[in-house]
Design a protein around this motif. Structure first.
Motif, PDB file in Angstrom:
ATOM      1  N   LEU A   1       0.864  -1.180   0.000  1.00 18.42           N
ATOM      2  CA  LEU A   1       0.000   0.000   0.000  1.00 18.42           C
ATOM      3  C   LEU A   1       0.901   1.231   0.000  1.00 18.42           C
ATOM      4  N   ALA A   2       0.957   1.922  -1.125  1.00 17.77           N
ATOM      5  CA  ALA A   2       1.943   2.974  -1.333  1.00 17.77           C
ATOM      6  C   ALA A   2       1.465   4.368  -0.940  1.00 17.77           C
ATOM      7  N   GLU A   3       0.181   4.664  -1.144  1.00 20.47           N
ATOM      8  CA  GLU A   3      -0.285   6.015  -0.821  1.00 20.47           C
ATOM      9  C   GLU A   3      -1.800   6.055  -0.727  1.00 20.47           C
ATOM     10  N   TYR A   4      -2.263   7.005   0.070  1.00 21.97           N
ATOM     11  CA  TYR A   4      -3.676   7.365   0.087  1.00 21.97           C
ATOM     12  C   TYR A   4      -3.799   8.646  -0.715  1.00 21.97           C
ATOM     13  N   SER A   5      -4.658   8.639  -1.725  1.00 21.53           N
ATOM     14  CA  SER A   5      -4.859   9.841  -2.529  1.00 21.53           C
ATOM     15  C   SER A   5      -5.995  10.689  -1.976  1.00 21.53           C
ATOM     16  N   SER A   6      -6.863  10.073  -1.191  1.00 26.92           N
ATOM     17  CA  SER A   6      -7.876  10.833  -0.468  1.00 26.92           C
ATOM     18  C   SER A   6      -8.194  10.064   0.802  1.00 26.92           C
ATOM     19  N   LEU A   7      -8.526  10.805   1.832  1.00 28.78           N
ATOM     20  CA  LEU A   7      -8.812  10.203   3.128  1.00 28.78           C
ATOM     21  C   LEU A   7      -9.667  11.176   3.911  1.00 28.78           C
ATOM     22  N   ARG A   8     -10.795  10.668   4.416  1.00 34.59           N
ATOM     23  CA  ARG A   8     -11.690  11.545   5.175  1.00 34.59           C
ATOM     24  C   ARG A   8     -12.329  10.767   6.316  1.00 34.59           C
ATOM     25  N   PHE A   9     -12.103  11.246   7.539  1.00 39.35           N
ATOM     26  CA  PHE A   9     -12.763  10.692   8.718  1.00 39.35           C
ATOM     27  C   PHE A   9     -14.024  11.505   8.957  1.00 39.35           C
ATOM     28  N   THR A  10     -15.158  10.823   9.138  1.00 41.05           N
ATOM     29  CA  THR A  10     -16.431  11.535   9.189  1.00 41.05           C
ATOM     30  C   THR A  10     -17.203  11.379  10.495  1.00 41.05           C
ATOM     31  N   ALA A  11     -16.786  10.449  11.365  1.00 41.84           N
ATOM     32  CA  ALA A  11     -17.469  10.262  12.651  1.00 41.84           C
ATOM     33  C   ALA A  11     -16.499   9.571  13.607  1.00 41.84           C
ATOM     34  N   PRO A  12     -16.634   9.843  14.896  1.00 41.53           N
ATOM     35  CA  PRO A  12     -15.735   9.221  15.870  1.00 41.53           C
ATOM     36  C   PRO A  12     -16.075   7.752  16.118  1.00 41.53           C
ATOM     37  N   VAL A  13     -15.067   6.990  16.530  1.00 43.01           N
ATOM     38  CA  VAL A  13     -15.275   5.619  16.978  1.00 43.01           C
ATOM     39  C   VAL A  13     -14.668   5.480  18.370  1.00 43.01           C
ATOM     40  N   ARG A  14     -15.307   4.617  19.159  1.00 36.30           N
ATOM     41  CA  ARG A  14     -14.917   4.437  20.560  1.00 36.30           C
ATOM     42  C   ARG A  14     -14.816   2.953  20.891  1.00 36.30           C
ATOM     43  N   PRO A  15     -14.151   2.626  21.991  1.00 35.85           N
ATOM     44  CA  PRO A  15     -14.088   1.222  22.412  1.00 35.85           C
ATOM     45  C   PRO A  15     -15.482   0.612  22.518  1.00 35.85           C
ATOM     46  N   GLY A  16     -15.607  -0.618  22.068  1.00 36.40           N
ATOM     47  CA  GLY A  16     -16.889  -1.315  22.079  1.00 36.40           C
ATOM     48  C   GLY A  16     -17.672  -1.180  20.793  1.00 36.40           C
ATOM     49  N   ASP A  17     -17.302  -0.210  19.957  1.00 34.39           N
ATOM     50  CA  ASP A  17     -17.959  -0.053  18.659  1.00 34.39           C
ATOM     51  C   ASP A  17     -17.491  -1.147  17.714  1.00 34.39           C
ATOM     52  N   TYR A  18     -18.369  -1.543  16.797  1.00 29.77           N
ATOM     53  CA  TYR A  18     -18.026  -2.448  15.711  1.00 29.77           C
ATOM     54  C   TYR A  18     -17.984  -1.631  14.442  1.00 29.77           C
ATOM     55  N   ILE A  19     -16.921  -1.802  13.671  1.00 32.32           N
ATOM     56  CA  ILE A  19     -16.882  -1.175  12.353  1.00 32.32           C
ATOM     57  C   ILE A  19     -16.811  -2.264  11.297  1.00 32.32           C
ATOM     58  N   GLU A  20     -17.478  -1.993  10.192  1.00 29.38           N
ATOM     59  CA  GLU A  20     -17.403  -2.876   9.037  1.00 29.38           C
ATOM     60  C   GLU A  20     -16.764  -2.078   7.917  1.00 29.38           C
ATOM     61  N   ALA A  21     -15.669  -2.592   7.406  1.00 27.63           N
ATOM     62  CA  ALA A  21     -14.943  -1.907   6.344  1.00 27.63           C
ATOM     63  C   ALA A  21     -15.031  -2.725   5.060  1.00 27.63           C
ATOM     64  N   THR A  22     -15.116  -2.017   3.951  1.00 28.65           N
ATOM     65  CA  THR A  22     -15.214  -2.630   2.644  1.00 28.65           C
ATOM     66  C   THR A  22     -14.183  -1.997   1.723  1.00 28.65           C
ATOM     67  N   ALA A  23     -13.552  -2.832   0.908  1.00 33.92           N
ATOM     68  CA  ALA A  23     -12.627  -2.350  -0.108  1.00 33.92           C
ATOM     69  C   ALA A  23     -13.093  -2.887  -1.457  1.00 33.92           C
ATOM     70  N   ARG A  24     -12.945  -2.052  -2.476  1.00 29.46           N
ATOM     71  CA  ARG A  24     -13.327  -2.454  -3.822  1.00 29.46           C
ATOM     72  C   ARG A  24     -12.236  -2.010  -4.786  1.00 29.46           C
ATOM     73  N   LEU A  25     -11.804  -2.940  -5.613  1.00 26.89           N
ATOM     74  CA  LEU A  25     -10.827  -2.598  -6.644  1.00 26.89           C
ATOM     75  C   LEU A  25     -11.535  -1.727  -7.677  1.00 26.89           C
ATOM     76  N   LYS A  26     -11.097  -0.495  -7.770  1.00 30.16           N
ATOM     77  CA  LYS A  26     -11.726   0.455  -8.689  1.00 30.16           C
ATOM     78  C   LYS A  26     -11.102   0.390 -10.082  1.00 30.16           C
ATOM     79  N   ARG A  27      -9.757   0.249 -10.097  1.00 30.89           N
ATOM     80  CA  ARG A  27      -9.067   0.214 -11.387  1.00 30.89           C
ATOM     81  C   ARG A  27      -7.731  -0.499 -11.187  1.00 30.89           C
TER      82      ARG A  27
END
Length: 142
Positions: A54-80
């Motif tokens: 993983l060489a670089e992030y071209s865009s990155l935006r955090f939009t809400a806080p996360v705290r202990p006990g929270d579950y996050i679901e992350a998804t990645a999609r090959l765009k090109r």
């Protein structure tokens, strides 16, 4: 061979107290980026049989806080995908929120989930792995 829209990866994790970094029991954004890194690794393996880098992030935006006990679901999609590079889109959503204000073990399912981070990144693939995909099978097409 896979086309870009064929390749996605998903991961759900519970954030722990050990992940808390800032006052107010906030989780630092680097924890979410570690999840994105794991997903980028899977995308690399699915696209050419190598983890890549993983060489670089071209865009990155955090939009809400996360705290202990929270579950996050992350998804990645090959765009090109180019010969040695993959452009990957990432999204992370909080799907369960800890509600310690209501009790020491209380949580709630969020419907709809809350977006916590979006990003695009470039995964660099080694030439040897790319060259070997010309003759090697591509694996399952989940």
């Amino acid at each position: 061979m896979h086309t870009p829209t064929d390749i996605t990866a998903r991961l759900r994790v519970r954030l722990s107290q050990a992940d808390a970094h800032y006052g107010g029991d906030l989780i630092d954004g680097a924890r979410v980026l570690r999840v994105f890194g794991d997903l980028a690794t899977e995308i690399g393996i699915r696209s050419c049989g190598d983890e890549g880098l993983l060489a670089e992030y071209s865009s990155l935006r955090f939009t809400a806080p996360v705290r202990p006990g929270d579950y996050i679901e992350a998804t990645a999609r090959l765009k090109r995908r180019a010969r040695l590079r993959c452009l990957i889109e990432f999204e992370a959503h909080k799907v369960i929120a800890a509600r310690y204000d209501r009790g020491p073990t209380t949580a709630e399912v969020l419907d709809p989930p809350v977006a916590v981070c979006r990003a695009e990144a470039t995964l660099v693939l080694p030439w040897a792995a790319v060259a070997s995909t010309r003759t090697a099978p591509t694996g399952d097409a989940r």
